[in-house]
Design an enzyme around this catalytic site. Structure first.
Site, PDB file in Angstrom:
ATOM      1  N   GLY A   1       0.937  -1.182   0.036  1.00 41.90           N
ATOM      2  CA  GLY A   1      -0.118  -0.003   0.129  1.00 41.90           C
ATOM      3  C   GLY A   1       0.796   1.158  -0.018  1.00 41.90           C
TER       4      GLY A   1
ATOM      5  CG  ASN B   1      -3.822  -5.596  11.759  1.00 41.58           C
ATOM      6  OD1 ASN B   1      -3.418  -6.672  12.043  1.00 41.58           O
ATOM      7  ND2 ASN B   1      -3.941  -5.438  10.469  1.00 41.58           N
TER       8      ASN B   1
ATOM      9  CB  ALA C   1      -9.601  -4.390   0.576  1.00 44.32           C
TER      10      ALA C   1
ATOM     11  CE  LYS D   1       0.341  -2.821   6.189  1.00 48.38           C
ATOM     12  NZ  LYS D   1      -1.084  -2.909   6.048  1.00 48.38           N
TER      13      LYS D   1
END
Length: 331
Positions: free
Chosen positions: A139, A259, A143, A194
């Site tokens: 990225g 996340n 999405a 990340k």
């Protein structure tokens, strides 16, 4: 590589669905492997994924759908894997076709738990795919925003510039901008790390920390990421580029970040098991935090944020206590 290569996406989740949508903007036919035959049948009849990004509609005449992974490997010249890292080995173990002649792209943001390798390294060492035939799609890109056709950015990494350019061309559209990189190892580690930092951001939010602390946490996260990646794969890279810092920021702050959502639940007092049951999607950072912690035991890098997330998720340490200690370790 042929002039008009056949491309297939492996996975049935939101990111796989988004990649299929992007490819359909440019290709007459896109291969799509999903292990669930019921989902394949549903898409053929209803023209959208029943479980993920259901707003994204497909022209089924453009899709070559199959629940037979070997059929899809035979079909495609370029294979894009977007399966959650925890399930990759189970799927790859089904493959009897030769992979060494294929071009393989990883769109997976995690480490293979069984081998402790990032996906590109796993394909290279376990399936004899040459490193020059391996690429990474990363990225900053969610999405959900692809489904809504909001302007998004991708980084396509490969040691072979021509392969990166080909994939970049097929993923580009009026709402997708792409750039290429030769840092396949660093971008893949960044994509994995990340998610851990996004979990930390979610935990902090769930514990009641404000925007001021979040800013310090993100600032320390990018520096920690830089130390980690430099140790495991030293090369010239700008950690402030979109593939590293940009991807970290969108995952750490976005309402679409699973996340961050998972971490937020942990901060609010959910157990790992109850948080997993509540979410319908995989939070890659859970598995990544253990893999990164174990890797760090060998490399001895200063990673207080990774250590904190690991202690909470795997050692059942109290999030409030761990974060209070963390506030003294970052600045």
């Amino acid at each position: 590589m042929s002039k008009n290569p056949k491309i297939a996406v492996f996975g049935g989740g939101s990111w796989a669905t988004a990649i299929v949508k992007m490819l359909c903007e440019n290709l007459e036919q896109v291969g799509w492997y999903m292990r669930n035959q019921n989902a394949v049948d549903y898409i053929k009849e209803n023209e959208h994924n029943p479980n993920y990004l259901s707003s994204a509609e497909f022209n089924v005449d453009q899709l070559f759908l199959s629940s037979d992974i070997n059929e899809m490997v035979r079909y495609a010249d370029i294979l894009i894997f977007a399966i959650p890292s925890a399930f990759v080995k189970v799927e790859l173990d089904k493959i009897t076709e030769e992979l060494s002649s294929k071009i393989v792209f990883s769109a997976i943001k995690g480490i293979i738990p069984e081998t402790g390798l990032i996906v590109g390294e796993h394909f290279n060492k376990m399936h004899n795919v040459p490193l020059e035939n391996i690429g990474v799609i990363t990225g900053p890109c969610h999405a959900e925003e692809v489904a809504m056709e909001r302007l998004s950015y991708l980084t396509i990494a490969s040691k072979d510039e021509e392969i990166a350019k080909v994939m970049s061309k097929y993923l580009s559209s009026n709402y997708i901008k792409t750039k290429i990189s030769d840092d396949i190892i660093g971008t893949e580690y960044a994509a994995m790390l990340k998610n851990i930092y996004a979990m930390a951001a979610g935990m902090a939010h769930g514990l009641g920390y404000g925007d001021n602390f979040q800013a310090v946490l993100m600032s320390n996260s990018i520096r920690e990421m830089k130390r980690f990646i430099k140790k495991v794969h030293k090369m010239k890279r700008n950690i402030n580029n979109s593939a590293y810092l940009g991807d970290l920021l969108v995952t750490g702050y976005s309402v679409f970040s699973r996340n961050r959502m998972f971490g937020n639940m942990i901060g609010k007092g959910y157990t790992v098991k109850s948080a997993m049951m509540e979410m319908s999607m995989i939070a890659e950072g859970y598995y990544a935090s253990k893999s990164a912690y174990l890797l760090n035991e060998k490399n001895n890098i200063n990673t207080p944020i990774i250590d904190a997330v690991y202690q909470i998720l795997y050692l059942n340490k109290n999030p409030k206590t761990v974060f209070k200690n963390l506030t003294n370790l970052i600045d």
